[in-house]
Scaffold this motif. Sequence first.
Motif, PDB file in Angstrom:
ATOM      1  N   LYS A  12      50.188  97.851 -36.909  1.00 25.72           N
ATOM      2  CA  LYS A  12      49.093  97.922 -35.939  1.00 25.72           C
ATOM      3  C   LYS A  12      48.484  99.318 -35.921  1.00 25.72           C
ATOM      4  O   LYS A  12      47.271  99.480 -35.998  1.00 25.72           O
ATOM      5  CB  LYS A  12      49.636  97.548 -34.561  1.00 25.72           C
ATOM      6  N   VAL A  13      49.322 100.332 -35.845  1.00 25.67           N
ATOM      7  CA  VAL A  13      48.839 101.710 -35.823  1.00 25.67           C
ATOM      8  C   VAL A  13      48.130 102.035 -37.133  1.00 25.67           C
ATOM      9  O   VAL A  13      47.047 102.634 -37.129  1.00 25.67           O
ATOM     10  CB  VAL A  13      49.987 102.697 -35.536  1.00 25.67           C
ATOM     11  N   LEU A  14      48.696 101.618 -38.249  1.00 22.80           N
ATOM     12  CA  LEU A  14      48.071 101.871 -39.536  1.00 22.80           C
ATOM     13  C   LEU A  14      46.692 101.228 -39.604  1.00 22.80           C
ATOM     14  O   LEU A  14      45.730 101.849 -40.054  1.00 22.80           O
ATOM     15  CB  LEU A  14      48.958 101.363 -40.671  1.00 22.80           C
ATOM     16  N   ALA A  15      46.578  99.991 -39.137  1.00 30.58           N
ATOM     17  CA  ALA A  15      45.281  99.308 -39.152  1.00 30.58           C
ATOM     18  C   ALA A  15      44.262 100.048 -38.288  1.00 30.58           C
ATOM     19  O   ALA A  15      43.096 100.175 -38.665  1.00 30.58           O
ATOM     20  CB  ALA A  15      45.444  97.865 -38.675  1.00 30.58           C
ATOM     21  N   ILE A  16      44.698 100.551 -37.154  1.00 29.62           N
ATOM     22  CA  ILE A  16      43.788 101.304 -36.276  1.00 29.62           C
ATOM     23  C   ILE A  16      43.362 102.601 -36.952  1.00 29.62           C
ATOM     24  O   ILE A  16      42.185 102.944 -36.979  1.00 29.62           O
ATOM     25  CB  ILE A  16      44.441 101.573 -34.908  1.00 29.62           C
ATOM     26  N   VAL A  17      44.320 103.318 -37.528  1.00 28.10           N
ATOM     27  CA  VAL A  17      44.019 104.602 -38.156  1.00 28.10           C
ATOM     28  C   VAL A  17      43.084 104.408 -39.348  1.00 28.10           C
ATOM     29  O   VAL A  17      42.163 105.200 -39.553  1.00 28.10           O
ATOM     30  CB  VAL A  17      45.318 105.327 -38.576  1.00 28.10           C
ATOM     31  N   VAL A  18      43.269 103.345 -40.108  1.00 23.34           N
ATOM     32  CA  VAL A  18      42.412 103.095 -41.267  1.00 23.34           C
ATOM     33  C   VAL A  18      40.964 102.895 -40.840  1.00 23.34           C
ATOM     34  O   VAL A  18      40.045 103.299 -41.535  1.00 23.34           O
ATOM     35  CB  VAL A  18      42.932 101.877 -42.071  1.00 23.34           C
ATOM     36  N   THR A  19      40.757 102.310 -39.678  1.00 22.59           N
ATOM     37  CA  THR A  19      39.386 102.043 -39.232  1.00 22.59           C
ATOM     38  C   THR A  19      38.744 103.236 -38.541  1.00 22.59           C
ATOM     39  O   THR A  19      37.546 103.224 -38.293  1.00 22.59           O
ATOM     40  CB  THR A  19      39.330 100.836 -38.269  1.00 22.59           C
ATOM     41  N   GLU A  20      39.516 104.281 -38.251  1.00 21.84           N
ATOM     42  CA  GLU A  20      38.988 105.481 -37.602  1.00 21.84           C
ATOM     43  C   GLU A  20      38.575 106.484 -38.667  1.00 21.84           C
ATOM     44  O   GLU A  20      39.410 106.977 -39.414  1.00 21.84           O
ATOM     45  CB  GLU A  20      40.057 106.123 -36.708  1.00 21.84           C
ATOM     46  N   ARG A  94      33.468  97.376 -38.025  1.00 25.09           N
ATOM     47  CA  ARG A  94      32.407  96.977 -37.103  1.00 25.09           C
ATOM     48  C   ARG A  94      32.956  96.353 -35.824  1.00 25.09           C
ATOM     49  O   ARG A  94      32.202  96.111 -34.888  1.00 25.09           O
ATOM     50  CB  ARG A  94      31.461  95.978 -37.787  1.00 25.09           C
ATOM     51  N   LEU A  95      34.256  96.101 -35.765  1.00 21.78           N
ATOM     52  CA  LEU A  95      34.853  95.493 -34.575  1.00 21.78           C
ATOM     53  C   LEU A  95      35.045  96.527 -33.484  1.00 21.78           C
ATOM     54  O   LEU A  95      35.372  97.681 -33.748  1.00 21.78           O
ATOM     55  CB  LEU A  95      36.200  94.859 -34.913  1.00 21.78           C
ATOM     56  N   SER A  96      34.880  96.079 -32.257  1.00 23.10           N
ATOM     57  CA  SER A  96      35.152  96.956 -31.122  1.00 23.10           C
ATOM     58  C   SER A  96      36.661  97.141 -30.986  1.00 23.10           C
ATOM     59  O   SER A  96      37.457  96.390 -31.559  1.00 23.10           O
ATOM     60  CB  SER A  96      34.600  96.333 -29.832  1.00 23.10           C
ATOM     61  N   LEU A  97      37.042  98.135 -30.204  1.00 29.86           N
ATOM     62  CA  LEU A  97      38.460  98.387 -29.978  1.00 29.86           C
ATOM     63  C   LEU A  97      39.124  97.180 -29.324  1.00 29.86           C
ATOM     64  O   LEU A  97      40.236  96.801 -29.698  1.00 29.86           O
ATOM     65  CB  LEU A  97      38.632  99.638 -29.118  1.00 29.86           C
ATOM     66  N   ASP A  98      38.448  96.537 -28.385  1.00 33.01           N
ATOM     67  CA  ASP A  98      38.995  95.339 -27.747  1.00 33.01           C
ATOM     68  C   ASP A  98      39.215  94.231 -28.762  1.00 33.01           C
ATOM     69  O   ASP A  98      40.227  93.531 -28.724  1.00 33.01           O
ATOM     70  CB  ASP A  98      38.073  94.847 -26.624  1.00 33.01           C
ATOM     71  N   ASP A  99      38.264  94.067 -29.681  1.00 30.85           N
ATOM     72  CA  ASP A  99      38.409  93.042 -30.715  1.00 30.85           C
ATOM     73  C   ASP A  99      39.558  93.376 -31.667  1.00 30.85           C
ATOM     74  O   ASP A  99      40.297  92.481 -32.091  1.00 30.85           O
ATOM     75  CB  ASP A  99      37.109  92.865 -31.493  1.00 30.85           C
TER      76      ASP A  99
END
Length: 119
Positions: A12-20, A94-99
């Motif tokens: 989960k963290v990796l996916a978030i970091v990749v999109t930042e 392109r997804l929001s943080l909530d998405d």
Amino acid sequence: MLELQLTVQQLKVLAIVVTETRGGSIQSLARTVGVSLATMSGIVDRLASQAMIERSADSNDQRVRRVVATERGRETVQHLLAARPELGLPLLSRLSLDDLHALVQGVRALMKAVREGVA
């Protein structure tokens, strides 16, 4: 995905970091994921030990460390999405943080179902 040495939280963290694009601070990642700073530090340490992410000094505040995905981290996420190319990084960014939270929750539910089915 089952052959990776990543927990669901690490993924989960990796996916978030990749999109930042600028990366995230440990504090912002902890807030986003809903865990303590100590827990996030441990997650970041384990991802860094697997060369999935790296820390760098924030250009605006040297006390803050930014967490950014390495090439290996990006490739790992891309590999996980390879079975569904339409779900690639251009779409995720392109997804929001909530998405993204909802997506992670769904992936977590799928992983739980897989683990229960294997056990």
